[in-house]
Design an enzyme around this catalytic site. Structure first.
Site, PDB file in Angstrom:
ATOM      1  N   HIS A   1       0.371 -20.837   7.206  1.00  0.00           N
ATOM      2  CA  HIS A   1      -0.028 -22.090   6.552  1.00  0.00           C
ATOM      3  C   HIS A   1       0.607 -23.289   7.260  1.00  0.00           C
ATOM      4  O   HIS A   1       1.299 -24.102   6.658  1.00  0.00           O
ATOM      5  CB  HIS A   1       0.355 -22.081   5.071  1.00  0.00           C
ATOM      6  CG  HIS A   1      -0.482 -23.033   4.254  1.00  0.00           C
ATOM      7  ND1 HIS A   1      -0.778 -22.820   2.938  1.00  0.00           N
ATOM      8  CD2 HIS A   1      -1.074 -24.223   4.577  1.00  0.00           C
ATOM      9  CE1 HIS A   1      -1.523 -23.811   2.477  1.00  0.00           C
ATOM     10  NE2 HIS A   1      -1.723 -24.676   3.459  1.00  0.00           N
ATOM     11  N   ASP A   4      -5.006 -18.906   8.268  1.00  0.00           N
ATOM     12  CA  ASP A   4      -3.794 -19.699   8.097  1.00  0.00           C
ATOM     13  C   ASP A   4      -3.406 -19.830   6.631  1.00  0.00           C
ATOM     14  O   ASP A   4      -2.304 -20.270   6.325  1.00  0.00           O
ATOM     15  CB  ASP A   4      -3.996 -21.097   8.695  1.00  0.00           C
ATOM     16  CG  ASP A   4      -2.747 -21.951   8.620  1.00  0.00           C
ATOM     17  OD1 ASP A   4      -1.715 -21.531   9.176  1.00  0.00           O
ATOM     18  OD2 ASP A   4      -2.800 -23.035   7.992  1.00  0.00           O
ATOM     19  N   ARG A  57      -8.804 -23.562   2.311  1.00  0.00           N
ATOM     20  CA  ARG A  57      -8.153 -23.076   1.098  1.00  0.00           C
ATOM     21  C   ARG A  57      -8.494 -21.604   0.926  1.00  0.00           C
ATOM     22  O   ARG A  57      -9.653 -21.203   1.023  1.00  0.00           O
ATOM     23  CB  ARG A  57      -8.609 -23.878  -0.121  1.00  0.00           C
ATOM     24  CG  ARG A  57      -8.106 -25.322  -0.109  1.00  0.00           C
ATOM     25  CD  ARG A  57      -6.595 -25.370  -0.305  1.00  0.00           C
ATOM     26  NE  ARG A  57      -6.073 -26.738  -0.286  1.00  0.00           N
ATOM     27  CZ  ARG A  57      -5.521 -27.317   0.770  1.00  0.00           C
ATOM     28  NH1 ARG A  57      -5.432 -26.631   1.916  1.00  0.00           N
ATOM     29  NH2 ARG A  57      -5.059 -28.546   0.708  1.00  0.00           N
ATOM     30  N   GLU A  89       1.061 -16.747  -1.220  1.00  0.00           N
ATOM     31  CA  GLU A  89       1.909 -17.221  -0.132  1.00  0.00           C
ATOM     32  C   GLU A  89       3.342 -17.349  -0.609  1.00  0.00           C
ATOM     33  O   GLU A  89       3.576 -17.815  -1.735  1.00  0.00           O
ATOM     34  CB  GLU A  89       1.397 -18.574   0.381  1.00  0.00           C
ATOM     35  CG  GLU A  89       0.013 -18.491   1.014  1.00  0.00           C
ATOM     36  CD  GLU A  89      -0.474 -19.842   1.545  1.00  0.00           C
ATOM     37  OE1 GLU A  89       0.207 -20.860   1.314  1.00  0.00           O
ATOM     38  OE2 GLU A  89      -1.528 -19.872   2.183  1.00  0.00           O
TER      39      GLU A  89
END
Length: 336
Positions: free
Chosen positions: A297, A273, A249, A278
């Site tokens: 992600h 990632d 996270r 986002e």
């Protein structure tokens, strides 16, 4: 073969038994929404579970049971001693989604160790630092590293630090075994000595883990308590020249502090990632850092449950045909 799923199946999984365990090869039963088991259990030869509280009460109700499939290398719970007492075969297969997260983490670690991005870019741009004209590639590697990529390293004999050791962390610890990496872990509640032996890991407080690790990975869940847990102080403690990988996270990391550590060279690089915003904004400094590998992600991706059910079906067929399951779990697995 009669198979019983001890966990109720959520909506997206309802058709999976029929797809991967078709009749008449398999006769599948599933626990009710309240976890209640079917009335007729005398012919159940195999059961599958991931968080059902399995134990003696369940095992004793299944007189024909000869195989238990536990889904989750770390995630699954329950007492398997009654099964071992009866000589029932047990397999512990990784939980598909988090197994994919672990694989993605290893990929980022390898990309950083092998300096993959400069190699890829050098080939695309036609970089030729040895000034050699193309010729037929014979056995002798005369054009070795023609792009002149520096700092191509290896994971062998390095130290991996895992922050937030759960299902993904336990799978990652298993994946790096062939590299002979020393694996440190930090979590609020330390594992038992037997579990540490089984997973091949050593406990370290967070500061010690940061100071000793060549690769620091985090799988911490997001909570208000964890927000910004890895900040200026922590990145100052990380071993000089280490790599940082986050497939957990984003907001557990202070991204401003991470960017500063990367720009100043305290970190050799990072594999990311997940991000606080986002999709990743166009003006983010991450886009301009040459020592960062970015993915959108996708670590967990899609298909995790397909992976899981394919493994379940494979093991059921192996046991049905008189063989041993893949990833068999034995009583002595957790013994030191």
């Amino acid at each position: 073969m009669q198979v019983l799923f001890l966990n109720p199946l959520e909506e997206r999984l309802r058709d999976f038994p029929g797809r991967y365990l078709p009749a008449p090869e398999f006769e599948v039963g599933v626990a009710g929404a309240d976890g209640a088991l079917p009335a007729q259990l005398d012919n159940v030869q195999a059961c599958v579970y991931w968080d059902h509280p399995i134990g003696r009460e369940v095992v004793d109700r299944l007189p024909a049971l000869r195989f238990i499939q536990r889904v989750g290398r770390y995630r699954a719970t329950g007492d398997l001693e009654p099964a071992f007492d009866r000589g029932i075969l047990v397999s512990s297969t990784p939980y598909g989604v988090l197994a994919r997260v672990a694989q993605h983490t290893l990929m980022l670690m390898l990309a950083l160790a092998r300096n993959l991005l400069p190699s890829h870019q050098g080939v695309l741009e036609g970089t030729n630092k040895i000034g050699m004209a193309p010729e037929y590639a014979k056995e002798r590697p005369v054009a070795f590293n023609w792009a002149g990529v520096e700092a191509i390293d290896s994971l062998f004999d390095k130290t991996l630090g895992i922050i937030g050791f759960g299902e993904a962390g336990s799978v990652l610890a298993d994946l790096v075994r062939p590299f002979d990496m020393a694996v440190l872990y930090y979590k609020r509640h330390r594992l038992t000595p037997g579990q540490e032996h089984y997973y091949g890991v050593e406990y370290a407080e967070l500061d010690e883990l940061l100071a000793r690790s060549d690769y620091v990975t985090t799988f911490l869940p997001y909570t208000e308590e964890n927000r910004g847990l890895l900040g200026e102080r922590e990145f100052a403690l990380i071993k000089q020249g280490a790599f940082f990988v986050n497939t957990g996270r984003a907001n557990v990391t202070d991204e401003t502090a991470l960017i500063r550590a990367l720009k100043e060279g305290r970190l050799a690089g990072a594999g990311l990632d997940v991000f606080s915003l986002e999709p990743l904004p166009e003006d983010t400094p991450f886009r301009d850092l040459p020592n960062v590998v970015l993915t959108p992600h996708v670590a967990g991706g899609v298909g995790g449950w397909q992976d899981t059910f394919e493994r379940i079906a494979r093991n059921l067929r192996l046991v049905r045909d008189g063989g041993l399951p893949v990833q068999q779990l034995t009583r002595d697995a957790f013994e030191v």
